[in-house]
Design an enzyme around this catalytic site. Structure first.
Site, PDB file in Angstrom:
ATOM      1  N   GLU A  26     -28.985   7.914  56.622  1.00  9.87           N
ATOM      2  CA  GLU A  26     -27.620   8.174  56.876  1.00  9.87           C
ATOM      3  C   GLU A  26     -27.529   9.766  56.942  1.00  9.87           C
ATOM      4  O   GLU A  26     -28.325  10.558  56.474  1.00  9.87           O
ATOM      5  CB  GLU A  26     -26.828   8.193  55.581  1.00  9.87           C
ATOM      6  CG  GLU A  26     -25.189   8.340  55.571  1.00  9.87           C
ATOM      7  CD  GLU A  26     -24.845   8.388  54.101  1.00  9.87           C
ATOM      8  OE1 GLU A  26     -25.436   8.550  53.233  1.00  9.87           O
ATOM      9  OE2 GLU A  26     -23.604   8.090  54.177  1.00  9.87           O
ATOM     10  N   ASN A  41     -18.503   8.287  59.580  1.00 13.85           N
ATOM     11  CA  ASN A  41     -19.797   8.275  59.184  1.00 13.85           C
ATOM     12  C   ASN A  41     -20.555   7.008  59.973  1.00 13.85           C
ATOM     13  O   ASN A  41     -20.256   5.800  59.463  1.00 13.85           O
ATOM     14  CB  ASN A  41     -20.004   8.372  57.812  1.00 13.85           C
ATOM     15  CG  ASN A  41     -21.216   8.245  57.038  1.00 13.85           C
ATOM     16  OD1 ASN A  41     -22.491   8.296  58.045  1.00 13.85           O
ATOM     17  ND2 ASN A  41     -21.118   8.578  55.638  1.00 13.85           N
ATOM     18  N   LYS A  68     -19.019   3.604  58.932  1.00 13.34           N
ATOM     19  CA  LYS A  68     -19.044   3.269  57.207  1.00 13.34           C
ATOM     20  C   LYS A  68     -17.620   2.984  56.800  1.00 13.34           C
ATOM     21  O   LYS A  68     -16.802   3.523  56.978  1.00 13.34           O
ATOM     22  CB  LYS A  68     -19.680   4.451  56.615  1.00 13.34           C
ATOM     23  CG  LYS A  68     -19.713   4.408  55.300  1.00 13.34           C
ATOM     24  CD  LYS A  68     -20.765   5.453  54.624  1.00 13.34           C
ATOM     25  CE  LYS A  68     -20.867   5.593  53.270  1.00 13.34           C
ATOM     26  NZ  LYS A  68     -21.554   6.646  52.720  1.00 13.34           N
ATOM     27  N   GLU A  90     -16.337  12.536  50.994  1.00  8.19           N
ATOM     28  CA  GLU A  90     -16.643  11.803  52.476  1.00  8.19           C
ATOM     29  C   GLU A  90     -15.256  11.032  52.627  1.00  8.19           C
ATOM     30  O   GLU A  90     -14.722  10.893  53.948  1.00  8.19           O
ATOM     31  CB  GLU A  90     -17.473  10.550  51.982  1.00  8.19           C
ATOM     32  CG  GLU A  90     -18.804  10.726  52.035  1.00  8.19           C
ATOM     33  CD  GLU A  90     -19.963   9.488  52.009  1.00  8.19           C
ATOM     34  OE1 GLU A  90     -19.779   8.825  53.056  1.00  8.19           O
ATOM     35  OE2 GLU A  90     -20.707   9.520  51.092  1.00  8.19           O
ATOM     36  N   CYS A 141     -25.375   3.760  52.951  1.00  8.98           N
ATOM     37  CA  CYS A 141     -25.088   4.137  51.832  1.00  8.98           C
ATOM     38  C   CYS A 141     -24.409   3.279  50.766  1.00  8.98           C
ATOM     39  O   CYS A 141     -24.640   2.279  50.427  1.00  8.98           O
ATOM     40  CB  CYS A 141     -24.544   5.581  51.994  1.00  8.98           C
ATOM     41  SG  CYS A 141     -24.877   6.527  50.224  1.00  8.98           S
ATOM     42  N   ASN A 182     -27.748   8.767  51.422  1.00 12.24           N
ATOM     43  CA  ASN A 182     -27.761   9.978  50.637  1.00 12.24           C
ATOM     44  C   ASN A 182     -27.373   9.558  49.236  1.00 12.24           C
ATOM     45  O   ASN A 182     -26.098   9.908  49.197  1.00 12.24           O
ATOM     46  CB  ASN A 182     -27.267  10.984  51.243  1.00 12.24           C
ATOM     47  CG  ASN A 182     -27.877  11.400  52.583  1.00 12.24           C
ATOM     48  OD1 ASN A 182     -28.564  12.455  52.645  1.00 12.24           O
ATOM     49  ND2 ASN A 182     -27.455  10.957  53.698  1.00 12.24           N
TER      50      ASN A 182
END
Lengths: 308, 308
Positions: free
Chosen positions: B43, B103, B120, B139, B165, B190
């Site tokens: 990611e 993302n 995401k 995020e 993720c 991550n």
């Protein structure tokens, strides 16, 4: 809260319910003496795992199903639960007054009142006779798919959900209960050590049991208590590996033997709350409009076009 | 099929994309030389994990987002993929022409064509500044929830799904893809070794990562390739533990170091089919009418009455 899981050694065809109930009573007394408020017994705990044998439905009903609950055979369990002030989960084969057959579990509180009933939804196996197989797995012959949904019941201020055996392999099982604020999910199982359908490695039978319980406890921020039968019932070996799993996904108690055995943990419901407040704050993080296929499809189908 | 997972060591703030792409190219060449047809990168692979730093959205876009894909910085990855005949998964921060931020990951085939894009959905963390935390997890500030759903794409006769993720902790993620006949799910991540929100045990960060990948591969009868960043990015440690998991739930390849590292497995898609034909024959065993809460509720609510 004190949670006990009562693993059972084999119940052979020749054993009657009275002998089985005596064993369950001994484990219930041990669980209570060790501080348990709830003790979890296996699936179809009162008899051998009879779906491994080919027979007519009528014969199965006659030998292995319960027409009422409680009944004379299991009444001592209810009496002792009330006496000791301990709740229990019990799996058994149920036949209704209308003749419908289910693989059922009940949740009984410490006053010996049945507060919840669950009928197994994910029935594994087959309904036809497989004469070349070393044994059968006839749950789809002897039982209907459960009609009660996945319920959650408040027992002494703890939200308790139930499922049975193969249900534990399906992520939907746990999610429907955690969306009803389950804090503890209890289940019984009988898992043969051999897969008759294909050449599945024997050690996978235990590995997959472990990882689904571990991941599901974590992903749903619940404690799980899972009670199996173990050892060989008339030559048919089962995996055992009864366990208690924390919302962290860690196995905090696990059976060590292939016989009747009580395992215990003092479970902190606040730990689940930490996960529900953060990584699994459902209200904050879930996106149900992206999950629609889960209810729109039964089997797998073609990939859908995406928006980009 | 040869599947490679390319774990990355840290990308510090001072490193530019050209240096990062050079590292990715070296791993792509190693993967191809070892027989991989697809290589999975992490990611946000092109930069440090910038959501850990408080800054304005404008500054983040300026420093860390990609306005087009491919672009000049990453073009060598596409050129080399075509040259070697290897596909790849790459995660990066995307800003659209309309200024929307996601993302994102892409799936690129061995002709260097982008055949799939995923944005995401399960964004972890927060959007406000937490000045007392040792670092941020922004995020929810820098990205919108993905608008493309969970897609599956056919790449050289393999159905490949993508997620990113935190998505891997949610069972819905995998189920929506396995219901689209995914055979392989690839993802980058991550994951900080410390949880800033509460006192989660550090070893749980790795345990929970393992068990969700293992159980999800099994429960959905898919192979999973998961590529993380590892080591310390400017002092911020990440868990690494990149792995390839089989449909049996077993980890068949796992990273050993805290640096750039390629792990490989030859994956047999027929193994997933065995599970889909038996224990996870969805058409035969699933009961979607009992799963409705999964889409009807976002957060958890009260237990529902059951039928008995």
């Amino acid at each position: 809260m004190g949670l006990a899981v009562a693993q059972m050694g084999p119940v052979h065809l020749a054993e009657d319910r009275a002998a089985v109930v005596k064993r369950l009573l001994a484990m219930m007394r041990e669980a209570a003496s060790r501080g348990a408020e709830l003790v979890v017994f296996p699936e179809l705990a009162l008899t051998t795992f009879f779906p491994r044998y080919w027979m007519t439905e009528a014969e199965a009903v006659d030998r292995f199903f319960e027409r009422s609950m409680p009944n004379a055979d299991v009444q001592p369990l209810f009496d002792t639960a009330r006496e000791l002030g301990i709740g229990f989960y019990l799996g058994y084969a149920e036949i209704t007054p209308e003749g419908r057959r289910f693989n059922t579990s009940i949740l009984v509180d410490k006053t010996a009142k049945i507060i919840g009933k669950y009928r197994k939804i994910h029935l594994p196996g087959h309904s036809d006779h497989k004469p070349d197989a070393p044994f059968q797995h006839l749950e789809k012959k002897f039982f209907e798919v459960g009609d009660l949904g996945f319920g959650v019941w408040n027992m002494d201020d703890t939200n308790v959900g139930m499922c049975i055996c193969n249900d534990r392999r399906w992520p939907e099982t746990y999610r429907v209960m955690s969306l009803q604020s389950a804090e503890l999910i209890v289940l019984g199982y009988n898992t043969p050590s051999w897969n008759i359908h294909w050449n599945e490695l024997i050690h996978w039978r235990t590995t997959t049991h472990e990882i689904v319980l571990q991941a599901s406890a974590y992903q749903n921020a619940v404690w799980i208590g899972a009670a199996g039968k173990c050892g060989s019932e008339d030559g048919h070996h089962m995996i055992g590996s009864s366990m208690i799993v924390a919302p962290s996904g860690e196995i905090v108690a696990r059976s060590s033997y292939e016989e009747d055995e009580v395992i215990m943990a003092r479970i902190d419901l606040g730990l689940g709350q930490m996960f529900r407040d953060h990584v699994f704050n459902f209200a904050k993080h879930r996106s149900p409009h992206h999950y629609k296929l889960i209810v729109e499809r039964t089997g797998a189908g073609d990939p859908l076009p995406t928006g980009d």
